[in-house]
Motif scaffolding. Sequence first.
Motif, PDB file in Angstrom:
ATOM      1  N   SER A 164     109.878  88.702  47.764  1.00 29.50           N
ATOM      2  CA  SER A 164     110.511  87.435  48.144  1.00 29.50           C
ATOM      3  C   SER A 164     109.624  86.569  49.043  1.00 29.50           C
ATOM      4  CB  SER A 164     111.824  87.710  48.864  1.00 29.50           C
ATOM      5  OG  SER A 164     111.585  88.362  50.101  1.00 29.50           O
ATOM      6  N   LYS A 165     109.959  85.284  49.059  1.00 24.35           N
ATOM      7  CA  LYS A 165     109.264  84.351  49.952  1.00 24.35           C
ATOM      8  C   LYS A 165     109.448  84.766  51.400  1.00 24.35           C
ATOM      9  CE  LYS A 165     109.061  79.481  51.315  1.00 24.35           C
ATOM     10  NZ  LYS A 165     109.575  78.106  51.054  1.00 24.35           N
ATOM     11  N   GLU A 166     110.648  85.230  51.743  1.00 25.56           N
ATOM     12  CA  GLU A 166     110.928  85.627  53.123  1.00 25.56           C
ATOM     13  C   GLU A 166     110.018  86.774  53.562  1.00 25.56           C
ATOM     14  OE1 GLU A 166     114.154  83.360  51.451  1.00 25.56           O
ATOM     15  OE2 GLU A 166     113.164  85.186  50.742  1.00 25.56           O
ATOM     16  N   ARG A 167     109.835  87.747  52.682  1.00 29.09           N
ATOM     17  CA  ARG A 167     108.979  88.876  53.046  1.00 29.09           C
ATOM     18  C   ARG A 167     107.544  88.426  53.266  1.00 29.09           C
ATOM     19  NH1 ARG A 167     105.847  92.908  49.827  1.00 29.09           N
ATOM     20  NH2 ARG A 167     105.259  94.495  51.333  1.00 29.09           N
ATOM     21  N   PHE A 168     107.039  87.597  52.369  1.00 25.95           N
ATOM     22  CA  PHE A 168     105.631  87.207  52.485  1.00 25.95           C
ATOM     23  C   PHE A 168     105.405  86.221  53.623  1.00 25.95           C
ATOM     24  CE2 PHE A 168     105.303  89.573  48.700  1.00 25.95           C
ATOM     25  CZ  PHE A 168     103.966  89.944  48.618  1.00 25.95           C
ATOM     26  N   THR A 169     106.392  85.388  53.895  1.00 22.59           N
ATOM     27  CA  THR A 169     106.290  84.537  55.071  1.00 22.59           C
ATOM     28  C   THR A 169     106.232  85.398  56.329  1.00 22.59           C
ATOM     29  OG1 THR A 169     107.488  82.753  53.962  1.00 22.59           O
ATOM     30  CG2 THR A 169     107.389  82.692  56.369  1.00 22.59           C
ATOM     31  N   GLY A 170     107.031  86.478  56.331  1.00 24.23           N
ATOM     32  CA  GLY A 170     107.008  87.399  57.456  1.00 24.23           C
ATOM     33  C   GLY A 170     105.683  88.118  57.619  1.00 24.23           C
ATOM     34  N   LEU A 171     104.954  88.282  56.520  1.00 22.48           N
ATOM     35  CA  LEU A 171     103.626  88.900  56.585  1.00 22.48           C
ATOM     36  C   LEU A 171     102.561  87.932  57.088  1.00 22.48           C
ATOM     37  CD1 LEU A 171     103.607  90.890  53.196  1.00 22.48           C
ATOM     38  CD2 LEU A 171     103.915  91.819  55.499  1.00 22.48           C
ATOM     39  N   GLY A 172     102.943  86.656  57.225  1.00 18.16           N
ATOM     40  CA  GLY A 172     101.977  85.655  57.690  1.00 18.16           C
ATOM     41  C   GLY A 172     101.384  84.816  56.594  1.00 18.16           C
ATOM     42  N   VAL A 173     101.934  84.902  55.393  1.00 16.49           N
ATOM     43  CA  VAL A 173     101.431  84.134  54.259  1.00 16.49           C
ATOM     44  C   VAL A 173     102.145  82.790  54.209  1.00 16.49           C
ATOM     45  CG1 VAL A 173     101.208  84.063  51.743  1.00 16.49           C
ATOM     46  CG2 VAL A 173     100.928  86.239  52.968  1.00 16.49           C
ATOM     47  N   ARG A 174     101.399  81.723  54.026  1.00 10.48           N
ATOM     48  CA  ARG A 174     101.997  80.393  53.804  1.00 10.48           C
ATOM     49  C   ARG A 174     102.321  80.285  52.318  1.00 10.48           C
ATOM     50  NH1 ARG A 174     101.413  75.006  55.795  1.00 10.48           N
ATOM     51  NH2 ARG A 174     102.752  73.689  54.477  1.00 10.48           N
ATOM     52  N   VAL A 175     103.620  80.198  51.997  1.00  6.62           N
ATOM     53  CA  VAL A 175     104.063  80.148  50.605  1.00  6.62           C
ATOM     54  C   VAL A 175     104.438  78.718  50.247  1.00  6.62           C
ATOM     55  CG1 VAL A 175     105.717  81.010  48.911  1.00  6.62           C
ATOM     56  CG2 VAL A 175     104.911  82.518  50.743  1.00  6.62           C
ATOM     57  N   ILE A 176     103.842  78.211  49.176  1.00  4.12           N
ATOM     58  CA  ILE A 176     104.141  76.863  48.695  1.00  4.12           C
ATOM     59  C   ILE A 176     104.784  76.974  47.318  1.00  4.12           C
ATOM     60  CG2 ILE A 176     103.185  74.621  48.023  1.00  4.12           C
ATOM     61  CD1 ILE A 176     100.918  75.086  50.007  1.00  4.12           C
ATOM     62  N   ALA A 177     106.017  76.485  47.194  1.00  2.00           N
ATOM     63  CA  ALA A 177     106.750  76.553  45.921  1.00  2.00           C
ATOM     64  C   ALA A 177     106.442  75.298  45.113  1.00  2.00           C
ATOM     65  CB  ALA A 177     108.239  76.677  46.193  1.00  2.00           C
ATOM     66  N   ALA A 178     105.349  75.353  44.366  1.00  2.00           N
ATOM     67  CA  ALA A 178     104.923  74.194  43.581  1.00  2.00           C
ATOM     68  C   ALA A 178     103.844  74.632  42.601  1.00  2.00           C
ATOM     69  CB  ALA A 178     104.390  73.090  44.502  1.00  2.00           C
ATOM     70  N   ALA A 179     103.541  73.761  41.664  1.00  2.00           N
ATOM     71  CA  ALA A 179     102.420  73.995  40.761  1.00  2.00           C
ATOM     72  C   ALA A 179     101.111  73.711  41.492  1.00  2.00           C
ATOM     73  CB  ALA A 179     102.551  73.098  39.532  1.00  2.00           C
ATOM     74  N   ALA A 180     100.017  74.241  40.949  1.00  2.00           N
ATOM     75  CA  ALA A 180      98.702  74.037  41.567  1.00  2.00           C
ATOM     76  C   ALA A 180      97.717  73.530  40.523  1.00  2.00           C
ATOM     77  CB  ALA A 180      98.206  75.337  42.182  1.00  2.00           C
ATOM     78  N   ARG A 181      96.831  72.642  40.962  1.00  2.00           N
ATOM     79  CA  ARG A 181      95.808  72.090  40.063  1.00  2.00           C
ATOM     80  C   ARG A 181      94.526  71.869  40.859  1.00  2.00           C
ATOM     81  NH1 ARG A 181      94.257  67.017  39.615  1.00  2.00           N
ATOM     82  NH2 ARG A 181      96.086  66.313  40.807  1.00  2.00           N
ATOM     83  N   PHE A 182      93.395  72.250  40.284  1.00  2.00           N
ATOM     84  CA  PHE A 182      92.116  72.032  40.954  1.00  2.00           C
ATOM     85  C   PHE A 182      91.763  70.546  40.904  1.00  2.00           C
ATOM     86  CE2 PHE A 182      91.644  76.584  40.398  1.00  2.00           C
ATOM     87  CZ  PHE A 182      90.953  76.952  41.542  1.00  2.00           C
ATOM     88  N   LYS A 183      91.489  70.004  42.079  1.00  2.00           N
ATOM     89  CA  LYS A 183      91.035  68.619  42.195  1.00  2.00           C
ATOM     90  C   LYS A 183      89.534  68.543  41.942  1.00  2.00           C
ATOM     91  CE  LYS A 183      90.626  65.038  45.763  1.00  2.00           C
ATOM     92  NZ  LYS A 183      90.957  64.715  47.181  1.00  2.00           N
ATOM     93  N   ASP A 184      88.835  69.555  42.444  1.00  2.00           N
ATOM     94  CA  ASP A 184      87.394  69.680  42.237  1.00  2.00           C
ATOM     95  C   ASP A 184      87.032  71.146  42.430  1.00  2.00           C
ATOM     96  OD1 ASP A 184      87.247  70.122  45.075  1.00  2.00           O
ATOM     97  OD2 ASP A 184      87.160  67.950  45.385  1.00  2.00           O
TER      98      ASP A 184
END
Length: 475
Positions: free
Chosen positions: A101-121
């Motif tokens: 879950s997002k809650e678990r990984f946020t608790g581990l110190g991970v910044r979780v972004i709920a979105a698509a990702a695309r390389f700009k460069d």
Amino acid sequence: MAETLRPDICVIGAGAGGLSVAAAAAAFGVSVVLVEKGRLGGECLYTGCVPSKALIAAAKRAHGIAGAEAFGIAAGPVRIDFAKVHRHVHDVIAAIAPNDSKERFTGLGVRVIAAAARFKDRDTVVTGDGTEVAARRFVIATGSSPSLPPIPGLDAVPYLTNETVFDLATRPEHLIVIGGGPIGLELAQAFRRLGAAVTVLEAAAPLAREDGECADVVLDALAREGVDVRSHVAIVRVEAAGAKLNVVIRAGDREETIASSHVLVATGRSANTEGLGLEQAGIACDRRGIVVDAGLKTTNKRVYAIGDVAGHGQFTHLANYQAGLVIRNALFRLPAKMNEDIVPRVTFTDPELAQVGLTETQAKVRGIPIRLLRWPYHENDRAQAEGTTVGHIKVVTDRRGRVLGATIVGAGAGELIATWALAVTKRSNIRTFLGIVIPYPTLAEIGKRAATTYFTPGLTSVWVRRIIALLRRFG
């Protein structure tokens, strides 16, 4: 103004591999951004390994009840409430989901972004919420999706894939499975045991990647349970016929129409690369997925790719193994290269089919002189007690006894293969197995008995085997 993040590692995709990288990196105290447009846990949790094994477990119970009379137990007719089977599958998913879950990984110190990702460069990723991520290293772990074959009419009818089949709350009357690979056959057997009529259609040979002799054991078991597996057939078209779906096939010069209630497509998977902007980042792809070197780097040396999207196999444990290699390479600059020969695989039919290292055929193709060691399940006391006597082990060694690979077909093969995975990984000699004390009576004895045949070819005699079994029991 858009936010710009500068973490040590940015992971794109929160399936098994991506989550493993994020958790490990966070544990070592580095900054991590995890970007996922869907649900954390990915295909494995929601539409793959977890629900399929939960369904298989339910089907195994039904089959066990049906066969209880052989043990002197009269259980009566099997009654299957498919809605409750569906609930069981989703209860298992729900029980495991908090680990991803997002809650678990946020608790581990991970910044979780709920979105698509695309390389700009080459150095920057832009997420769907406008955040820019300029990380020191990137890891692409976007997985794969069902690959649909070009069958006329398929796009005009309601068909199932692994992404939708576990949503069924009503048992199919007749399920046609297109594809005779591991997933197709696992689900075919499960649905058959749960009361559906099942037909499998395969354009080539079912389980074509596996040792042919061992694959035949699985196919024979499915046939005895009533799964109709048809190989070397061409699908001419799929068409709706009222509430039914007709699949027209051709075998040789003969066409045949098979009526079904549901069609499941299990013909492989395609890497999820669309929309990632890989060209802007200088990342090459081929028909299998993102091109990586032995250290899992892409053609952009700041970017790694792991799991299904990297095109080297579609197993959760492979993605986890690759995640560990990336951590070693990216964080600690340790030379770590992928060795596909040490990665086991399991087809979770009954009997199970497990493989690690080289098969007999692969060793011969590489020109390696080999010794082939065998032992059957029916000569194992625990197998006799459990009524699971179908199957055998095949161990491939070189002439000096180094273990090159092993194939196990039979009950618990997926558990038993772990010992042989260790042997292949550590380049162990078969002599190692003579010094292991195996508890009696267990299926694990099958492996040790196979190892002894390296030194005593005379054990191929059934009488010698029986004498040794008596000595082992009473001596």
